[in-house]
Design an enzyme around this catalytic site. Structure first.
Site, PDB file in Angstrom:
ATOM      1  N   HIS A   1      35.789  38.923  34.444  1.00  0.00           N
ATOM      2  CA  HIS A   1      35.918  37.469  34.564  1.00  0.00           C
ATOM      3  C   HIS A   1      35.058  36.792  33.489  1.00  0.00           C
ATOM      4  CE1 HIS A   1      36.695  38.225  39.085  1.00  0.00           C
ATOM      5  NE2 HIS A   1      37.832  37.776  38.581  1.00  0.00           N
TER       6      HIS A   1
ATOM      7  N   LYS B   1      42.539  35.170  51.998  1.00  0.00           N
ATOM      8  CA  LYS B   1      41.736  36.392  52.030  1.00  0.00           C
ATOM      9  C   LYS B   1      40.411  36.124  52.747  1.00  0.00           C
ATOM     10  CE  LYS B   1      43.418  37.232  47.340  1.00  0.00           C
ATOM     11  NZ  LYS B   1      43.033  37.208  45.919  1.00  0.00           N
TER      12      LYS B   1
ATOM     13  N   ARG C   1      45.501  41.814  32.931  1.00  0.00           N
ATOM     14  CA  ARG C   1      44.901  43.094  32.546  1.00  0.00           C
ATOM     15  C   ARG C   1      45.969  44.112  32.188  1.00  0.00           C
ATOM     16  NH1 ARG C   1      41.786  43.037  38.078  1.00  0.00           N
ATOM     17  NH2 ARG C   1      43.888  42.322  38.490  1.00  0.00           N
TER      18      ARG C   1
HETATM   19  O1  PNS Z   1      41.493  35.324  41.917  1.00  0.00           O
HETATM   20  P1  PNS Z   1      42.840  35.106  42.559  1.00  0.00           P
HETATM   21  O2  PNS Z   1      42.748  35.398  44.034  1.00  0.00           O
HETATM   22  O3  PNS Z   1      43.926  35.888  41.889  1.00  0.00           O
HETATM   23  O4  PNS Z   1      43.181  33.542  42.398  1.00  0.00           O
HETATM   24  C1  PNS Z   1      44.344  32.988  42.939  1.00  0.00           C
HETATM   25  C2  PNS Z   1      44.356  31.446  42.805  1.00  0.00           C
HETATM   26  C3  PNS Z   1      43.114  30.857  43.428  1.00  0.00           C
HETATM   27  C4  PNS Z   1      44.413  31.080  41.344  1.00  0.00           C
HETATM   28  C5  PNS Z   1      45.638  30.952  43.516  1.00  0.00           C
HETATM   29  O5  PNS Z   1      45.695  31.499  44.799  1.00  0.00           O
HETATM   30  C6  PNS Z   1      45.722  29.429  43.618  1.00  0.00           C
HETATM   31  O6  PNS Z   1      45.836  28.755  42.628  1.00  0.00           O
HETATM   32  N1  PNS Z   1      45.649  28.903  44.847  1.00  0.00           N
HETATM   33  C7  PNS Z   1      45.692  27.467  45.102  1.00  0.00           C
HETATM   34  C8  PNS Z   1      46.957  27.063  45.849  1.00  0.00           C
HETATM   35  C9  PNS Z   1      48.095  26.794  44.912  1.00  0.00           C
HETATM   36  O7  PNS Z   1      48.020  25.982  44.033  1.00  0.00           O
HETATM   37  N2  PNS Z   1      49.210  27.532  45.111  1.00  0.00           N
HETATM   38  C10 PNS Z   1      50.404  27.358  44.318  1.00  0.00           C
HETATM   39  C11 PNS Z   1      50.364  28.156  43.050  1.00  0.00           C
HETATM   40  S1  PNS Z   1      51.242  29.632  43.267  1.00  0.00           S
END
Ligand code: PNS
Length: 162
Positions: free
Chosen positions: A18, A42, A91
């Site tokens: 990250h 989660k 990745r």
């Molecule tokens: O580190 P992660 O768990 O892969 O991150 C995922 C994240 C936080 C980027 C994603 O779950 C997110 O953007 N959630 C917010 C809700 C949202 O906007 N959902 C619609 C987009 S698919």
């Protein structure tokens, strides 16, 4: 035109992968906001507050990077903070499908925010927060894979230093 980017994620915990991406983004965009999702499906190992502290420690010294939390839709948050770019790391091919879905959904929700995919250094292509949690929980070393503060907190949380 100054470009503000948001780098969203769960960061449970932040890894050197990250961090590699944060540094690459910081070199590319004027401002980078590392944004931790508040209400993920989660169940996290670290609380939101702990993840904020660990991220702040990790990005200390990178002038144009700040850490924040967000709830609700990512694009709404990006628009609110005037970010026109969402940074996501890819990745391996396995990341691509989920990331593509998310990027296209976000584009459908707002055409004003563009997703930019970036690749971390090769050394981190196999690294994930999930692996870090698992290896730590089973007593393996994650030295060099996470910032020192994270390594320390992992040991404490998982009582490996007891
Ligand atoms: O580190 P992660 O768990 O892969 O991150 C995922 C994240 C936080 C980027 C994603 O779950 C997110 O953007 N959630 C917010 C809700 C949202 O906007 N959902 C619609 C987009 S698919």
């Amino acid at each position: 035109m100054k470009i503000r980017a948001v780098y969203p994620g769960t960061f449970d915990p932040v890894t050197n992968g990250h961090l590699d991406l944060v540094k690459r983004s910081a070199a590319l965009f004027d401002t980078v906001i590392v944004a931790i999702l508040k209400n993920s499906d989660k169940v996290p190992l670290f609380t939101l507050e702990e993840r904020v502290v660990m991220l702040k420690e990790a990005v200390k010294g990178i002038d144009n990077v700040t850490v924040a939390t967000f709830g609700g839709l990512l694009v709404d948050y990006a628009l609110r903070i005037k970010a026109s770019v969402i940074v996501r790391g890819i990745r391996a091919v396995s990341d691509y499908e989920y990331e593509l879905q998310m990027a296209l959904m976000n584009r459908r929700l707002s055409s004003k925010v563009e997703t930019v995919f970036m690749m971390p250094a090769e050394a981190y292509t196999y690294l994930s927060s999930r692996m870090v949690r698992e290896v730590s929980a089973l007593g393996g070393s994650v030295h060099g894979l996470v910032p020192a503060g994270v390594e320390r907190r992992l040991k404490k949380k998982l009582r490996l230093d007891a």
